[in-house]
Design a protein around this motif. Structure first.
Motif, short mmCIF file in Angstrom:
data_model
loop_
_atom_site.label_atom_id
_atom_site.label_comp_id
_atom_site.label_asym_id
_atom_site.label_seq_id
_atom_site.Cartn_x
_atom_site.Cartn_y
_atom_site.Cartn_z
N VAL A 114 -12.36 6.17 2.37
CA VAL A 114 -10.82 5.14 2.30
C VAL A 114 -10.94 5.22 3.73
N ALA A 115 -10.43 6.27 4.28
CA ALA A 115 -9.51 6.23 5.21
C ALA A 115 -10.35 5.25 6.55
N GLY A 116 -11.67 5.62 6.83
CA GLY A 116 -12.70 4.21 7.50
C GLY A 116 -12.28 3.11 7.27
N GLY A 117 -11.53 2.61 6.13
CA GLY A 117 -12.02 1.60 5.57
C GLY A 117 -10.33 1.32 6.11
N VAL A 118 -10.04 2.18 5.81
CA VAL A 118 -8.52 1.41 5.95
C VAL A 118 -8.07 1.52 7.51
N ILE A 119 -8.58 2.05 8.31
CA ILE A 119 -8.79 2.22 9.39
C ILE A 119 -8.94 1.00 10.82
N ALA A 120 -10.15 0.70 9.72
CA ALA A 120 -11.30 -0.24 10.55
C ALA A 120 -10.29 -1.72 10.10
N GLY A 121 -9.60 -2.02 8.85
CA GLY A 121 -8.90 -3.34 8.19
C GLY A 121 -7.98 -2.98 9.21
N VAL A 122 -7.20 -2.39 9.64
CA VAL A 122 -5.62 -2.16 10.39
C VAL A 122 -6.36 -2.81 11.52
N ILE A 123 -7.34 -2.60 12.14
CA ILE A 123 -7.46 -2.79 13.56
C ILE A 123 -7.89 -4.01 13.98
N SER A 130 -19.98 17.72 7.65
CA SER A 130 -20.52 15.68 8.46
C SER A 130 -20.87 14.89 7.92
N GLY A 131 -21.16 15.33 6.51
CA GLY A 131 -21.30 13.67 5.87
C GLY A 131 -19.86 13.14 5.28
N ASP A 132 -18.77 13.71 5.79
CA ASP A 132 -17.27 13.27 5.59
C ASP A 132 -17.85 12.14 7.26
N GLY A 133 -17.94 12.94 8.19
CA GLY A 133 -18.27 11.56 9.09
C GLY A 133 -19.04 10.70 9.42
N ILE A 134 -20.30 10.41 8.63
CA ILE A 134 -21.07 9.83 7.97
C ILE A 134 -20.16 8.66 7.15
N ALA A 135 -19.50 9.23 6.20
CA ALA A 135 -18.92 8.35 5.15
C ALA A 135 -17.67 7.77 6.12
N LYS A 181 -17.05 12.99 -3.20
CA LYS A 181 -16.97 14.33 -2.20
C LYS A 181 -16.54 13.21 -0.68
N HIS A 182 -17.07 12.38 -0.66
CA HIS A 182 -16.48 11.45 0.44
C HIS A 182 -15.13 10.94 0.72
N ARG A 183 -14.91 10.49 -1.05
CA ARG A 183 -13.67 8.92 -1.18
C ARG A 183 -12.39 9.15 -0.43
N THR A 184 -12.55 10.52 0.75
CA THR A 184 -11.00 10.39 1.53
C THR A 184 -11.71 10.03 2.83
N ALA A 185 -12.93 10.69 3.49
CA ALA A 185 -13.37 9.67 4.57
C ALA A 185 -14.02 7.86 4.65
N VAL A 208 -14.98 -0.71 -0.05
CA VAL A 208 -14.13 0.60 -0.15
C VAL A 208 -14.59 0.94 -1.18
N THR A 209 -13.48 0.24 -2.26
CA THR A 209 -12.99 1.13 -3.35
C THR A 209 -15.11 1.18 -3.99
N VAL A 210 -15.19 0.40 -4.52
CA VAL A 210 -16.58 0.47 -5.42
C VAL A 210 -17.20 2.17 -4.30
N ALA A 211 -17.22 2.33 -3.12
CA ALA A 211 -18.05 3.32 -2.35
C ALA A 211 -17.55 4.71 -2.69
N ALA A 212 -15.94 4.56 -2.69
CA ALA A 212 -15.11 5.57 -2.66
C ALA A 212 -15.37 5.71 -4.12
N MET A 213 -15.30 4.90 -5.43
CA MET A 213 -15.52 5.78 -6.80
C MET A 213 -16.94 6.05 -6.96
#
Length: 110
Positions: free
Chosen positions: A78-87, A10-15, A72-76, A63-68
């Motif tokens: 980065v994925a959220g940031g990339v998808i929002a950026g593209v959209i 559930s933490g991944d969803g929040i991240a 534990k939630h790095r993938t989520a 997003v990079t700093v947050a992922a660093m």
């Protein structure tokens, strides 16, 4: 079949949502909105797109700093940031195209 629930916490969803939201917020802070882009594209398209790119770069840094920080939630994150950026980028590109194609009265006078 793999147990998806155990693979994603559930933490991944929040991240993911936080990362997605921060990209949108940063870009909105850096420029106006796709609606403003479309309405004023004939006179401000280049300037507005410049600020979209500045916002994208700023968002990527956050997003990079947050992922660093949160490995534990790095993938989520980065994925959220990339998808929002593209959209968001696609929204601004479309608004620019529509505004330059259809014209119409802008909201600014010079």
């Amino acid at each position: 079949m793999a147990d998806v629930q155990s693979a994603v916490s559930s933490g991944d969803g929040i991240a993911f949502l936080v990362s997605s939201g921060i990209v949108s917020e940063i870009i909105a802070k850096a420029c106006s909105s796709p609606q403003t882009m479309e309405i004023n594209a004939s006179v401000r398209a280049a300037t507005l797109m410049k600020w979209v790119w500045i916002g994208m770069i700023e968002a990527a840094v956050f997003v990079t700093v947050a992922a660093m920080i949160d490995r534990k939630h790095r993938t989520a994150i980065v994925a959220g940031g990339v998808i929002a950026g593209v959209i968001t980028y696609a929204e601004y590109r479309y608004a620019k195209h529509a505004g330059l194609r259809d014209g119409g009265p802008g909201t600014e006078s010079y």
